[in-house]
Design a protein around this motif. Structure first.
Motif, PDB file in Angstrom:
ATOM      1  N   GLN A   1      31.536  55.848 103.031  1.00  0.00           N
ATOM      2  CA  GLN A   1      32.738  56.456 102.454  1.00  0.00           C
ATOM      3  C   GLN A   1      33.877  56.322 103.450  1.00  0.00           C
ATOM      4  N   GLY A   2      35.086  56.202 102.939  1.00  0.00           N
ATOM      5  CA  GLY A   2      36.260  56.111 103.793  1.00  0.00           C
ATOM      6  C   GLY A   2      37.394  56.961 103.268  1.00  0.00           C
ATOM      7  N   LYS A   3      38.348  57.212 104.150  1.00  0.00           N
ATOM      8  CA  LYS A   3      39.522  58.016 103.800  1.00  0.00           C
ATOM      9  C   LYS A   3      40.742  57.360 104.434  1.00  0.00           C
ATOM     10  N   ALA A   4      41.767  57.119 103.619  1.00  0.00           N
ATOM     11  CA  ALA A   4      42.993  56.490 104.110  1.00  0.00           C
ATOM     12  C   ALA A   4      44.194  57.333 103.710  1.00  0.00           C
ATOM     13  N   ILE A   5      45.126  57.491 104.641  1.00  0.00           N
ATOM     14  CA  ILE A   5      46.359  58.245 104.393  1.00  0.00           C
ATOM     15  C   ILE A   5      47.503  57.251 104.220  1.00  0.00           C
ATOM     16  N   TYR A   6      48.282  57.414 103.160  1.00  0.00           N
ATOM     17  CA  TYR A   6      49.402  56.517 102.872  1.00  0.00           C
ATOM     18  C   TYR A   6      50.716  57.275 102.790  1.00  0.00           C
ATOM     19  N   GLN A   7      51.751  56.697 103.366  1.00  0.00           N
ATOM     20  CA  GLN A   7      53.105  57.212 103.227  1.00  0.00           C
ATOM     21  C   GLN A   7      53.836  56.310 102.225  1.00  0.00           C
TER      22      GLN A   7
ATOM     23  N   LYS B   1      64.586  63.869  98.945  1.00  0.00           N
ATOM     24  CA  LYS B   1      63.651  63.255  99.895  1.00  0.00           C
ATOM     25  C   LYS B   1      62.200  63.599  99.573  1.00  0.00           C
ATOM     26  N   SER B   2      61.953  64.856  99.193  1.00  0.00           N
ATOM     27  CA  SER B   2      60.584  65.279  98.912  1.00  0.00           C
ATOM     28  C   SER B   2      60.028  64.595  97.664  1.00  0.00           C
ATOM     29  N   PHE B   3      60.916  64.063  96.829  1.00  0.00           N
ATOM     30  CA  PHE B   3      60.479  63.354  95.631  1.00  0.00           C
ATOM     31  C   PHE B   3      60.323  61.859  95.886  1.00  0.00           C
ATOM     32  N   LEU B   4      61.203  61.308  96.734  1.00  0.00           N
ATOM     33  CA  LEU B   4      61.193  59.867  97.004  1.00  0.00           C
ATOM     34  C   LEU B   4      60.238  59.483  98.132  1.00  0.00           C
ATOM     35  N   GLU B   5      59.877  60.447  98.973  1.00  0.00           N
ATOM     36  CA  GLU B   5      58.971  60.176 100.088  1.00  0.00           C
ATOM     37  C   GLU B   5      57.783  61.124 100.005  1.00  0.00           C
ATOM     38  N   LYS B   6      56.597  60.561  99.852  1.00  0.00           N
ATOM     39  CA  LYS B   6      55.400  61.384  99.669  1.00  0.00           C
ATOM     40  C   LYS B   6      54.242  60.880 100.529  1.00  0.00           C
ATOM     41  N   THR B   7      53.237  61.740 100.671  1.00  0.00           N
ATOM     42  CA  THR B   7      52.013  61.388 101.382  1.00  0.00           C
ATOM     43  C   THR B   7      50.847  61.469 100.402  1.00  0.00           C
ATOM     44  N   PHE B   8      50.028  60.412 100.379  1.00  0.00           N
ATOM     45  CA  PHE B   8      48.874  60.365  99.479  1.00  0.00           C
ATOM     46  C   PHE B   8      47.599  60.140 100.284  1.00  0.00           C
ATOM     47  N   ILE B   9      46.491  60.574  99.703  1.00  0.00           N
ATOM     48  CA  ILE B   9      45.171  60.395 100.308  1.00  0.00           C
ATOM     49  C   ILE B   9      44.307  59.567  99.369  1.00  0.00           C
ATOM     50  N   LEU B  10      43.684  58.528  99.906  1.00  0.00           N
ATOM     51  CA  LEU B  10      42.739  57.704  99.147  1.00  0.00           C
ATOM     52  C   LEU B  10      41.345  57.917  99.724  1.00  0.00           C
ATOM     53  N   ASN B  11      40.456  58.504  98.942  1.00  0.00           N
ATOM     54  CA  ASN B  11      39.043  58.597  99.306  1.00  0.00           C
ATOM     55  C   ASN B  11      38.291  57.519  98.527  1.00  0.00           C
ATOM     56  N   PHE B  12      37.476  56.743  99.220  1.00  0.00           N
ATOM     57  CA  PHE B  12      36.843  55.604  98.563  1.00  0.00           C
ATOM     58  C   PHE B  12      35.425  55.371  99.072  1.00  0.00           C
ATOM     59  N   ASN B  13      34.625  54.731  98.219  1.00  0.00           N
ATOM     60  CA  ASN B  13      33.317  54.230  98.617  1.00  0.00           C
ATOM     61  C   ASN B  13      33.201  52.787  98.145  1.00  0.00           C
ATOM     62  N   LYS B  14      32.006  52.295  97.921  1.00  0.00           N
ATOM     63  CA  LYS B  14      31.831  50.886  97.552  1.00  0.00           C
ATOM     64  C   LYS B  14      32.466  50.542  96.206  1.00  0.00           C
TER      65      LYS B  14
ATOM     66  N   ASN C   1      33.555  56.887 107.188  1.00  0.00           N
ATOM     67  CA  ASN C   1      32.450  57.834 107.229  1.00  0.00           C
ATOM     68  C   ASN C   1      32.839  59.133 107.941  1.00  0.00           C
ATOM     69  N   PRO C   2      33.839  59.863 107.409  1.00  0.00           N
ATOM     70  CA  PRO C   2      34.292  61.102 108.046  1.00  0.00           C
ATOM     71  C   PRO C   2      33.186  62.147 108.089  1.00  0.00           C
ATOM     72  N   ALA C   3      33.247  62.991 109.101  1.00  0.00           N
ATOM     73  CA  ALA C   3      32.231  64.041 109.262  1.00  0.00           C
ATOM     74  C   ALA C   3      32.243  64.986 108.066  1.00  0.00           C
ATOM     75  N   GLU C   4      33.462  65.361 107.629  1.00  0.00           N
ATOM     76  CA  GLU C   4      33.599  66.208 106.446  1.00  0.00           C
ATOM     77  C   GLU C   4      33.942  65.323 105.255  1.00  0.00           C
ATOM     78  N   ARG C   5      32.975  65.059 104.441  1.00  0.00           N
ATOM     79  CA  ARG C   5      33.167  64.161 103.312  1.00  0.00           C
ATOM     80  C   ARG C   5      33.706  64.911 102.104  1.00  0.00           C
ATOM     81  N   GLU C   6      34.522  64.204 101.358  1.00  0.00           N
ATOM     82  CA  GLU C   6      35.080  64.776 100.138  1.00  0.00           C
ATOM     83  C   GLU C   6      34.513  64.026  98.945  1.00  0.00           C
ATOM     84  N   ASP C   7      33.926  64.774  98.029  1.00  0.00           N
ATOM     85  CA  ASP C   7      33.339  64.150  96.853  1.00  0.00           C
ATOM     86  C   ASP C   7      34.417  63.478  96.007  1.00  0.00           C
ATOM     87  N   ILE C   8      34.089  62.320  95.485  1.00  0.00           N
ATOM     88  CA  ILE C   8      34.990  61.623  94.572  1.00  0.00           C
ATOM     89  C   ILE C   8      34.685  62.134  93.161  1.00  0.00           C
TER      90      ILE C   8
END
Length: 290
Positions: free
Chosen positions: A29-35, A63-76, A247-254
């Motif tokens: 599992q992986g986790k990616a942060i996107y701006q 600015k809070s509408f045009l610039e955001k932070t997203f999280i992608l949790n992924f596996n295979k 492979n984060p220590a604290e995994r988040e279920d998809i």
């Protein structure tokens, strides 16, 4: 010298094989942060009449509408892409941003094995669950590379059909012609803001992906390359990965989205059209009554 070059090549091969093995581990599992950042030219929306200070104030509010932070949790095979609610500014939904946020999606789930796309969406207080097939872009991969963080990335290009309600590519219709006729204002014109907007049929997408993380996932609707997509340039929007944890220590279920009235993208667009027609009639009627 030959020995060193062969050793370097072997090291690269071992590196790629180790990542390949990692991504195919049963519990990978992986986790990616996107701006994300979308640019907007206020000059196309009447901003030329504003002072520099007024333009700065409006852009700061948006600015809070045009610039955001997203999280992608992924596996295979699966991924879930959603806004980082912890960083969402309180009270950022007011005014135009509140209206436009109706077009901003909720959690988005992609299953590349089943070619399935699910997205929770709220529109004017009603919750929908958009269910459709994954749309694959016809990527043209190049040999151009660049480094993003610690990852070597390759460039890929595609032409993407734009959804008719994708606010990120909205622009004012016939802007040049309207500039010429600014002094000739027809007071009987009942044209609404919605009718003054156009969205291009297609845009060019430039993506940068890394084979070091060989999963065909990416932010938002982007996927289908032999490596995780770390950067996307799409018309006025840039999406950039700023952090990756494998492979984060604290995994988040998809968790597969399940809330809302199930609807296809085509049906959802028809719903938006109907609502916008109601608004056009309402505001157009007010103007005609004056």
């Amino acid at each position: 010298m030959i020995f060193r070059s062969e050793l370097k090549f072997l090291s690269i091969v071992v590196l790629f094989l180790s990542f390949f093995e990692l991504s195919h581990a049963q519990d990978f599992q992986g986790k990616a942060i996107y701006q994300t950042k979308t640019t907007m030219d206020l000059g196309d929306w009447g901003g030329r009449e504003m002072s520099e200070q007024q333009r700065k104030q409006i852009m700061e509010r948006m600015k809070s509408f045009l610039e955001k932070t997203f999280i992608l949790n992924f596996n295979k095979t699966e991924s879930i892409y959603k806004e980082d609610e912890k960083l969402a500014a309180p009270g950022s939904g007011g005014g135009w941003g509140g209206f436009a946020s109706s077009f901003t999606g909720g959690p988005q789930y992609k299953n590349v094995k089943n070619q399935e796309l699910l997205q929770e969406q709220e529109f004017f207080g009603k919750r929908f669950l958009i269910k459709d097939e994954l749309k694959k872009l016809d990527w043209k991969m190049t040999s151009e590379t660049k480094q993003i963080g610690q990852y070597m990335c390759f460039k890929a290009i595609a032409i993407k059909e734009v959804d008719e309600f994708d606010w990120r590519s909205m622009r004012r219709r016939n802007t040049d012609e309207q500039k010429k006729n600014e002094k000739e204002v027809d007071t009987t014109n009942t044209k609404t803001v919605v009718e003054d907007i156009e969205i291009p049929k297609t845009i060019e997408i430039v993506a940068w992906y890394t084979p070091q993380i060989p999963v065909n996932q990416g932010p938002g609707e982007y996927w289908g390359l032999p490596g995780l997509i770390l950067e996307v340039n799409a018309d006025k929007t840039t999406i950039l990965c700023t952090k990756i944890v494998l492979n984060p220590a604290e995994r988040e279920d998809i968790i597969v989205p399940s809330k809302g009235q199930e609807i296809t993208q085509e049906e959802y667009n028809k719903t938006i059209k109907q609502k916008m027609e109601e608004m056009r009639e309402m505001y157009g009627g007010r103007n005609r009554g004056r």
